[in-house]
Design an enzyme around this catalytic site. Sequence first.
Site, mmCIF file in Angstrom:
data_model
loop_
_atom_site.group_PDB
_atom_site.id
_atom_site.type_symbol
_atom_site.label_atom_id
_atom_site.label_comp_id
_atom_site.label_asym_id
_atom_site.label_seq_id
_atom_site.Cartn_x
_atom_site.Cartn_y
_atom_site.Cartn_z
ATOM 1 N N ARG A 1 4.176 23.935 -14.775
ATOM 2 C CA ARG A 1 3.432 23.548 -13.575
ATOM 3 C C ARG A 1 2.840 22.166 -13.806
ATOM 4 O O ARG A 1 2.086 21.964 -14.762
ATOM 5 C CB ARG A 1 2.313 24.556 -13.295
ATOM 6 C CG ARG A 1 1.371 24.112 -12.195
ATOM 7 C CD ARG A 1 0.232 25.100 -11.946
ATOM 8 N NE ARG A 1 -0.596 24.639 -10.858
ATOM 9 C CZ ARG A 1 -1.893 24.317 -10.958
ATOM 10 N NH1 ARG A 1 -2.526 24.433 -12.106
ATOM 11 N NH2 ARG A 1 -2.564 23.889 -9.912
ATOM 12 N N HIS B 1 -3.399 17.447 -6.854
ATOM 13 C CA HIS B 1 -4.368 17.817 -7.890
ATOM 14 C C HIS B 1 -5.362 16.657 -7.991
ATOM 15 O O HIS B 1 -5.470 15.998 -9.020
ATOM 16 C CB HIS B 1 -3.648 18.118 -9.207
ATOM 17 C CG HIS B 1 -4.425 18.961 -10.182
ATOM 18 N ND1 HIS B 1 -3.930 20.129 -10.728
ATOM 19 C CD2 HIS B 1 -5.656 18.802 -10.714
ATOM 20 C CE1 HIS B 1 -4.829 20.642 -11.561
ATOM 21 N NE2 HIS B 1 -5.883 19.851 -11.569
ATOM 22 N N GLU C 1 -7.244 23.902 -6.172
ATOM 23 C CA GLU C 1 -8.701 24.081 -6.159
ATOM 24 C C GLU C 1 -9.419 23.259 -5.088
ATOM 25 O O GLU C 1 -10.212 22.357 -5.409
ATOM 26 C CB GLU C 1 -9.285 23.766 -7.538
ATOM 27 C CG GLU C 1 -8.713 24.607 -8.659
ATOM 28 C CD GLU C 1 -9.449 24.427 -9.984
ATOM 29 O OE1 GLU C 1 -10.307 23.531 -10.081
ATOM 30 O OE2 GLU C 1 -9.171 25.191 -10.921
ATOM 31 N N ASN D 1 -6.692 30.155 -10.541
ATOM 32 C CA ASN D 1 -7.196 29.497 -11.752
ATOM 33 C C ASN D 1 -8.459 30.228 -12.166
ATOM 34 O O ASN D 1 -9.409 30.323 -11.381
ATOM 35 C CB ASN D 1 -7.528 28.025 -11.483
ATOM 36 C CG ASN D 1 -6.283 27.177 -11.271
ATOM 37 O OD1 ASN D 1 -5.156 27.667 -11.369
ATOM 38 N ND2 ASN D 1 -6.481 25.909 -10.981
ATOM 39 N N TYR E 1 -11.374 30.776 -15.251
ATOM 40 C CA TYR E 1 -11.991 30.369 -16.518
ATOM 41 C C TYR E 1 -13.160 31.271 -16.903
ATOM 42 O O TYR E 1 -13.366 31.564 -18.070
ATOM 43 C CB TYR E 1 -12.450 28.907 -16.441
ATOM 44 C CG TYR E 1 -11.258 27.972 -16.395
ATOM 45 C CD1 TYR E 1 -10.630 27.591 -17.570
ATOM 46 C CD2 TYR E 1 -10.722 27.537 -15.183
ATOM 47 C CE1 TYR E 1 -9.510 26.781 -17.548
ATOM 48 C CE2 TYR E 1 -9.593 26.721 -15.153
ATOM 49 C CZ TYR E 1 -8.992 26.350 -16.340
ATOM 50 O OH TYR E 1 -7.869 25.558 -16.317
ATOM 51 N N GLU F 1 -3.746 28.694 -13.861
ATOM 52 C CA GLU F 1 -4.478 28.072 -14.976
ATOM 53 C C GLU F 1 -5.376 29.115 -15.618
ATOM 54 O O GLU F 1 -6.060 29.874 -14.915
ATOM 55 C CB GLU F 1 -5.406 26.932 -14.512
ATOM 56 C CG GLU F 1 -4.719 25.670 -14.098
ATOM 57 C CD GLU F 1 -5.709 24.580 -13.663
ATOM 58 O OE1 GLU F 1 -6.872 24.598 -14.105
ATOM 59 O OE2 GLU F 1 -5.284 23.718 -12.871
#
Length: 469
Positions: A92, A136, A181, A310, A312, A375
């Site tokens: 990606r 991005h 995002e 994504n 985290y 991600e």
Amino acid sequence: MTATSRTTASGRFPAAPVPGLPADFRWGVATSAYQIEGAVDTDGRTPSIWDTFCRVPGAVAGGENGDTACDHYHRLAEDVGIIAGLGVDTYRFSLAWPRIQPGGHGPANPRGVAFYDRLVDSLLERGITPWVTLYHWDLPQELEDAGGWPARDTAHRFADYAELAHAALGDRVRHWTTLNEPWCSAMLGYESGVHAPGRKNFGDAMHAVHHLLLGHGLAARRLREAAPEPLELGITLNLGHATPATDHPADAAAARRADGLGTRIYLDPLVHGRYPEDVVADLAARGVTLPVQDGDLAAIATPLDILGVNYYSSHQFSGSAEDGSTTGDDGLPVVRGVSRGLPVTDMGWEIHPEGLTALLLRLHRDYGLPTVITENGAAFADQPVGDGTVPDSDRTAYLDSHIRAVAAARSAGADVRGYFAWSLMDNFEWAFGYDKRFGLVRVDYPTQRRTVKDSGLWYRDTIRLTRSA
Ligand code: FCB
């Protein structure tokens, strides 16, 4: 050193098959253009908002910028070799809008397109699927000068750019992500101002949310119309599992508000074609109206094939400040993230893999889309040791626990189809500059030497063992 030059992850953290992930599960690594490419004024590329923002004193740690980054633009062949050595099936990456379409208007730039032609071709030669993100965060500076994402026209410019990019690469690329995002683009870029373009206005940020979503929808339609064969079309959101810190009603309200502006303001229109009523009411109380025009919601709800997630960390929320008040100085209800007291990464983000399982099950229940983890990863201040290896067992443990969290969500019924580690290599971590290292591959910036870390070798072995289990 490439991933093929050593054969084991040196036993520090042995790889094992991950039960619950099928043989056709998609495995990848991810990057983005501005974070790795460098070559910012090469072959006709014009400045993006990040080139400009990096020049603002104090905006980026150490005054750093992406001028050279990982010099990937000139090291494409070596980097594709490293990707292949990791044994992933998918890469990606994002296209730099001002490389493909300098200035954000007019025809495609053949020299910029040629770079991505070479990248896509070399991936395909190695049997690696290219997974393209159109945006991005590197908005052409001219479009910011004309109003940026708070301006409606930017959505139309994005759709035009998407069509150009697809015309250039769509004969070989089937997997397209429109935006990465949008929360970060809108909130960090236009509300808190810690990301480019560094504006600080809540109303502008909310207008940006709507125009990012509109840009997504218009682009999605154009790609579907243009594609000779079915595409796999998606958007990537940064998501967490927002929970109340206690069962106090103020904490429940804080978690609802955080989830409203973090998740539902995106996914409700994308999937259900409407903005959430409570969010609209909260915005009205702040004097903000989303700039929705006739037909916008139908465009935004253009059917998606896949949702990119994504992940985290996850936060729990309190509705009261430390002094107990439930209203801030600005007169607004308090929404305060509170620590669980868990270990943190070098970003200060709490390590909470259970939140990923909970998130994937919630997305499955409320939105029903197939998902891919586009991600997931961790920054740690790892260092090479004398024998030339990078023993980053903290990162390996992070990846292991999160991949298992994905498998747990699958076993409980969530349709999760893949996992992409962030990131292929250490890179320019936005406002944190080069200090935060997320790579499976270490980059020694002065020499641009790449070294596969132990986590990269572990990832390669985990993929191989899981596929053949
Ligand atoms: C995400 C971004 C990515 C990277 C990681 C750490 O929010 O999409 O570019 O910075 O965080």
